[in-house]
Design an enzyme around this catalytic site. Sequence first.
Site, PDB file in Angstrom:
ATOM      1  N   ASP A  89      33.565  25.624  19.977  1.00  0.00           N
ATOM      2  CA  ASP A  89      34.859  25.186  19.708  1.00  0.00           C
ATOM      3  C   ASP A  89      35.462  25.167  21.419  1.00  0.00           C
ATOM      4  O   ASP A  89      34.926  25.667  22.284  1.00  0.00           O
ATOM      5  CB  ASP A  89      35.657  26.359  19.002  1.00  0.00           C
ATOM      6  CG  ASP A  89      36.904  25.747  18.488  1.00  0.00           C
ATOM      7  OD1 ASP A  89      37.434  24.622  18.788  1.00  0.00           O
ATOM      8  OD2 ASP A  89      37.546  26.454  17.959  1.00  0.00           O
ATOM      9  N   GLU A 134      36.513  21.148  25.077  1.00  0.00           N
ATOM     10  CA  GLU A 134      37.088  19.701  25.505  1.00  0.00           C
ATOM     11  C   GLU A 134      37.067  19.756  27.269  1.00  0.00           C
ATOM     12  O   GLU A 134      36.739  18.428  27.695  1.00  0.00           O
ATOM     13  CB  GLU A 134      38.501  19.473  25.417  1.00  0.00           C
ATOM     14  CG  GLU A 134      38.458  19.041  23.894  1.00  0.00           C
ATOM     15  CD  GLU A 134      38.404  20.572  22.910  1.00  0.00           C
ATOM     16  OE1 GLU A 134      38.015  20.231  21.803  1.00  0.00           O
ATOM     17  OE2 GLU A 134      38.830  21.426  23.335  1.00  0.00           O
ATOM     18  N   ASP A 159      41.947  20.659  14.617  1.00  0.00           N
ATOM     19  CA  ASP A 159      43.100  21.498  13.958  1.00  0.00           C
ATOM     20  C   ASP A 159      44.271  20.696  13.187  1.00  0.00           C
ATOM     21  O   ASP A 159      45.263  20.408  13.561  1.00  0.00           O
ATOM     22  CB  ASP A 159      43.963  22.176  15.128  1.00  0.00           C
ATOM     23  CG  ASP A 159      43.031  23.068  15.681  1.00  0.00           C
ATOM     24  OD1 ASP A 159      41.843  23.620  15.281  1.00  0.00           O
ATOM     25  OD2 ASP A 159      43.347  23.640  16.828  1.00  0.00           O
TER      26      ASP A 159
END
Length: 968
Positions: free
Chosen positions: A533, A536, A609
């Site tokens: 996770d 980015e 999300d």
Amino acid sequence: MRSLTTVGTLLLLSLLPASFAVKTHDWKTCSQSAFCRRGRALSERARATSNWKSPYSIDPASIAISPEEASLSASVKSSLYPDIKFQLDLKVHEDGVVRVRMDEVDGLRKRYDEAASWALVAEPDVSKSIKWQVGKKDVRATYNGITVTVAFEPLRIALSRSGREEIVLNGQGMLHMEHFRTKTPAVEETPTPEGETPPEEQVQKVVEVNPRAWFEGDEDGWWEETFSSWTDSKPKGPESLSLDVNFPNHGHVYGIPQHATRLSLPTTTGENPTFTEPYRLYNADVFEYEASSTLSLYGSIPLMYAHSKHSTVGVFHAVGSETWIDVAHPTEKSSHSHWISESGIMDVFLLPGPTPSDVFAQYARLTGTPSLPPHWSLGYHQCRWNYVSSDDVRSVQKRFDEENLPVDVFWLDIEYSEEHKYFIWDKKNFPDPVEMMKDVEAIGRKMVVIIDPHLKRTSDYPVYKKASELEVLVKPPSGQGEYEGWCWSGSSSWVDFFNPKSWDWWKSLFKTTQQGDNWSWVESSDNVHIWNDMNEPSVFNGPEITMPKDNIHYGGWEHRDIHNINGMLFQNLTAQALVARSDPPKRPFVLTRSFFAGSQRISAMWTGDNLGTWEHMAVGVQMVLANGIAGMSFGGADVGGFFGNPEPEMLVRWYWVGALAPFFRAHAHIDTKRREPYLLDEQYKSIVRKVLRLRYSMLPVWYTAFRETSVTGVPVLRPQFVMFPQDDGGFPIDDQYYIGSSGLLVKPVVQQGVTETTVYISDREPYYDYFTDRIYRGEGKHVTVPAALDQVPLFIRGGSIISTKERPRRSSPLMKSDPYTLRVALNNNGAAQGELYIDDGETYDHRKGDIVWRSFQAERIKGGKGLRIASTDLAARHPDEAVDGVALAKYNKKNEFANSVSKVRVERIIVLGLPEKPKSVKLEGGAALVWEFIPGVSAQGQKYGGPSKLIVKDPDVSVVSDWAVLVE
């Protein structure tokens, strides 16, 4: 649930946007991004000037053609910058794909040109059979009915098929590669003799180091740019690339995920645009993203398809920097796009199609096919932020078993780790991690544990300490030391996976046995898989909640050059680590939030999300479809939404959606109420139990579909335009889809209070309701179908044979020896076919031919009214075919895996649509079988009727053998 978090997590939560609502001001608009402003301004000036033409042209004397390598190179010059040199290279690949590259030559600096090396699976082979023709105004390459024309002045590149232009580069003249330059002093004082007053024009003079083209405007954000409280230093100056890519004969464009929007991309420019902002590709950690927006999200794939009745074509631009894309549909039958990237070279691949399957295969040959996942990963995954202790995990597992709810995987979010030092267990709450894992594994289940890319900067954390010693951490703009930012771990640094020195070290961390003096994760097991996770990367105190663009990576490249590629490398090295930790190696499961072109080779992704709303449920379906056609087939949206507390009706509908998506996971935010399915009231819990059992019964369908996509690149979920490319009524449809080649059509219900809905049917074949067997027919029309809460519109297309396993089990590994049921749905000609693929589901033995791959056919008996249902060996018939990208030349039908399942049988055959009751049912060359026939019910003028149903009970045939059943 805040009481469950650590103090550190609470402090970090305070850094995030209040109430987790999306704050659009946290992310740039095009007008706030200098290079996008410049690119859009160029577009506006071009449209406003009637005689506009591109300043770029080819010097005919420079053209060099290599017929042996199907390549062309030429010098490109700009009438506005006569001293700046550019080079154009064009190659035609063996499969007809055209690669077009353009770069600045002998510039002050080097542009980033390595994006393709990370995206491509290998350097493509070039064609040996191209016919070249050089004229006075252009040069042409002709092959297989395709002509690629490179016009000299202005530079224009067009791919045509049968005289019709399909793809045009620089057709509107918006190509602009900002060349490198030196920084211009603002002014220079002119010396004046003492006592004299100079003429006004001599007081100051501008030093014209960098003359500008008239359309470039001022030095807008060339050397520095401020957004909110952050300043980007831009040491290399302007280096953006603008390019218009047009599809003159295609009215629909798809792709460029990830965005929360329709599959057929709406307009962003022109009259009455749906959106006013371009689609942005810039991997970002966006909280509670809007359900309809061009805002950048977690992944970026610079791939666009264009479709019409005549053909499907595509464009893949191998660029890793931030990119904005405007889309316009000037007519119903044409589409325009304008791509604006911050840095990098032009490296464009033209995918000629002409069918959807062709264009998917062409893209897959470039960037790879989706990997064949471990079988268990197609089961149900249970997750939340966070299961807070070993006992909590055991309790959840116990409740699933008590309520007869199947599940394959339990997940742990960030709170398992001590102070968010990943790999290090919080022993207060997880005192016995290995024993906990064994308890889960005892029932054939697995665990997934999160590993985020940020490393807590503390000397007592061996992972950070070793990374620092190896000097493999991302550097600040100065290029010295280590970049420091904030994430869940507090003060953090990030591993630079572009640095080869990080690779072997990272893989060593996942070893479950001690590796000399090097630290490794011994408190783990081969049945623990990984969730990557925040890759980015997410940086809570960084610009746009990510890493500053002027940070430095291996090779001296700035983060701006590789931002969209960054997350893929983290996922890739983690997957390699899981493969390397065991002998023989097992297939890894790695879930990633951030992705780029080529990520499909590694593992799965999810849509991030999302919110527990009906709108997010609906757009999640569209996003999974969009990601799938861009290669990321193994995807899904979190069931129930990450944020919020969905009411029971919404949660049940979301389970239907999840169960009919490739990746099926329930997940929830730390502040939500616990919503495991066993907590529902019985009326809802029983429906969810039905949903989960449906998923498990259909695992043979899903696994067979994944085998196909692992070879062909055709997505697991197939939108209407993919299945019926000449039916223009289906081109914009994105709320229903087909599962592989199975013939299963799904229309998820994503609205509140629905009891019926409509399904679009393109063809003349009958569509059988999966649950009631009712027949529906459409042929280019919408039909109304029931859709109560306890059912989902799911249909078997006539002509299909579906393989399922109908015995409820607690997890998928326990189903290995269970028998199969075959559903034979006859088409208008009284025939049907289907496939079944199985292997051990865990190792790589399938690549050496240890598989079972069967074809089922139902055909009318010649000269009679009967039916012959047969099973044959597909692998033996197709030795040149492949599984997971590996040819089956060494296949042996008596391979080790086939022998291990030789006693697995077909326990039931259901035939739908027989015209009349048979007289006998028997094995070919064998005994009569037990069967039951239920006559059909006439539709009596209605849109549906009930077909006849023949149930053949326990034919006692092996799933690995050739056999035939005769229905006479």
